[in-house]
Motif scaffolding. Structure first.
Motif, PDB file in Angstrom:
ATOM      1  N   THR A 104      64.385  36.244  16.885  1.00  0.00           N
ATOM      2  CA  THR A 104      64.042  37.646  16.722  1.00  0.00           C
ATOM      3  C   THR A 104      65.223  38.528  17.107  1.00  0.00           C
ATOM      4  O   THR A 104      66.142  38.079  17.790  1.00  0.00           O
ATOM      5  CB  THR A 104      62.828  38.038  17.596  1.00  0.00           C
ATOM      6  OG1 THR A 104      63.158  37.810  18.968  1.00  0.00           O
ATOM      7  CG2 THR A 104      61.588  37.243  17.216  1.00  0.00           C
ATOM      8  N   ASP A 128      72.037  38.840  10.005  1.00  0.00           N
ATOM      9  CA  ASP A 128      71.954  37.408   9.699  1.00  0.00           C
ATOM     10  C   ASP A 128      72.232  36.642  10.985  1.00  0.00           C
ATOM     11  O   ASP A 128      73.247  36.884  11.646  1.00  0.00           O
ATOM     12  CB  ASP A 128      72.983  37.020   8.631  1.00  0.00           C
ATOM     13  CG  ASP A 128      72.694  37.674   7.289  1.00  0.00           C
ATOM     14  OD1 ASP A 128      71.509  37.810   6.942  1.00  0.00           O
ATOM     15  OD2 ASP A 128      73.650  38.048   6.596  1.00  0.00           O
ATOM     16  N   THR A 187      70.483  44.962   8.140  1.00  0.00           N
ATOM     17  CA  THR A 187      70.107  43.553   8.128  1.00  0.00           C
ATOM     18  C   THR A 187      71.020  42.787   9.070  1.00  0.00           C
ATOM     19  O   THR A 187      72.228  43.019   9.101  1.00  0.00           O
ATOM     20  CB  THR A 187      70.242  42.978   6.700  1.00  0.00           C
ATOM     21  OG1 THR A 187      69.457  43.769   5.809  1.00  0.00           O
ATOM     22  CG2 THR A 187      69.762  41.553   6.634  1.00  0.00           C
ATOM     23  N   ILE A 226      66.550  45.020  10.625  1.00  0.00           N
ATOM     24  CA  ILE A 226      66.611  45.662  11.940  1.00  0.00           C
ATOM     25  C   ILE A 226      66.535  47.168  11.779  1.00  0.00           C
ATOM     26  O   ILE A 226      67.042  47.735  10.806  1.00  0.00           O
ATOM     27  CB  ILE A 226      67.878  45.270  12.730  1.00  0.00           C
ATOM     28  CG1 ILE A 226      69.147  45.564  11.935  1.00  0.00           C
ATOM     29  CG2 ILE A 226      67.837  43.807  13.140  1.00  0.00           C
ATOM     30  CD1 ILE A 226      70.439  45.367  12.711  1.00  0.00           C
ATOM     31  N   VAL A 265      68.398  32.684   9.644  1.00  0.00           N
ATOM     32  CA  VAL A 265      67.409  33.666   9.203  1.00  0.00           C
ATOM     33  C   VAL A 265      68.107  34.986   8.906  1.00  0.00           C
ATOM     34  O   VAL A 265      69.184  35.270   9.423  1.00  0.00           O
ATOM     35  CB  VAL A 265      66.298  33.908  10.255  1.00  0.00           C
ATOM     36  CG1 VAL A 265      65.471  32.659  10.476  1.00  0.00           C
ATOM     37  CG2 VAL A 265      66.865  34.405  11.558  1.00  0.00           C
ATOM     38  N   ARG A 266      67.483  35.779   8.071  1.00  0.00           N
ATOM     39  CA  ARG A 266      67.940  37.139   7.756  1.00  0.00           C
ATOM     40  C   ARG A 266      66.842  38.078   8.246  1.00  0.00           C
ATOM     41  O   ARG A 266      65.710  38.001   7.792  1.00  0.00           O
ATOM     42  CB  ARG A 266      68.166  37.284   6.267  1.00  0.00           C
ATOM     43  CG  ARG A 266      68.507  38.693   5.846  1.00  0.00           C
ATOM     44  CD  ARG A 266      68.977  38.701   4.444  1.00  0.00           C
ATOM     45  NE  ARG A 266      70.434  38.622   4.568  1.00  0.00           N
ATOM     46  CZ  ARG A 266      71.270  39.018   3.636  1.00  0.00           C
ATOM     47  NH1 ARG A 266      70.825  39.441   2.497  1.00  0.00           N
ATOM     48  NH2 ARG A 266      72.555  38.954   3.834  1.00  0.00           N
ATOM     49  N   LEU A 267      67.203  38.948   9.202  1.00  0.00           N
ATOM     50  CA  LEU A 267      66.220  39.818   9.841  1.00  0.00           C
ATOM     51  C   LEU A 267      66.497  41.279   9.520  1.00  0.00           C
ATOM     52  O   LEU A 267      67.627  41.753   9.685  1.00  0.00           O
ATOM     53  CB  LEU A 267      66.276  39.638  11.358  1.00  0.00           C
ATOM     54  CG  LEU A 267      66.055  38.229  11.893  1.00  0.00           C
ATOM     55  CD1 LEU A 267      66.389  38.163  13.370  1.00  0.00           C
ATOM     56  CD2 LEU A 267      64.627  37.801  11.649  1.00  0.00           C
TER      57      LEU A 267
END
Length: 179
Positions: A171, A73, A71, A55, A51-53
């Motif tokens: 998360t 990863d 971001t 932040i 996933v790419r979150l």
């Protein structure tokens, strides 16, 4: 006509023989779970999720509070054991991530990647938490000397893993955890 009847009879015999070979095997394993079910595959095969979150948040740097945006990863690979449980590998890497010093207003860059290997439980769903280390590159403001990058841990990554290795929620939160 006779040739067609012979060919049809031969095909029926082959079909009957094939069924005769498979029926005893299927009857002998009727109580066992078939090898092709999702549950059996999950206990044997590695699972993968990436996933790419985005932040953002504030953490305590070496000399001041730093407001971070960027971001993260995250890739997770689970290697389940046949009896349940196993090992999860969590790979975290920053992409286009920077921060602003609360006091100085200077721009900080954060770079790097980190890998953690953690066990997960065979009994229930496990939440794995890691604090990957990244490099904080301080702003160069003359006449201050060039400061080498400092390792920091501004992010906490949480991954939910089922007992069979199935990966759930991933998360990330920014902040300095309480001691």
């Amino acid at each position: 006509m006779r040739r067609t009847a012979l060919r049809l009879a031969g095909n029926v015999c082959l079909l009957t023989a094939a069924l005769g070979l498979t029926v005893p095997v299927a009857a002998g394993t009727a109580t066992a779970e078939p090898a092709w079910t999702d549950r059996a595959a999950a206990t044997v095969l590695p699972q993968f999720r990436s996933v790419r979150l985005p932040i953002s948040g504030t953490f305590t740097g070496p000399s001041e509070q730093i407001a971070l945006t960027g971001t993260l990863d995250v890739s997770v690979i689970t290697l389940p054991n046949a009896a349940g449980g196993g090992t999860a590998q969590i790979i975290s890497s920053l992409d286009d991530t920077s921060g602003t010093g609360a006091t100085s207003g200077g721009r900080y860059d954060l770079v790097g990647a980190h890998r953690d290997d953690l066990p997960f439980s065979a009994a229930a769903t496990t939440t794995l938490k890691v604090r990957p280390a990244f490099l904080l590159i301080s702003p160069v403001v003359p006449p201050n000397p060039v400061v080498p990058p400092n390792p920091v841990q501004p992010v906490t990554v949480s991954v939910t893993v089922g007992s069979t290795g199935v990966i759930g929620a991933i998360t990330a939160t920014v902040g300095t955890p309480a001691p």
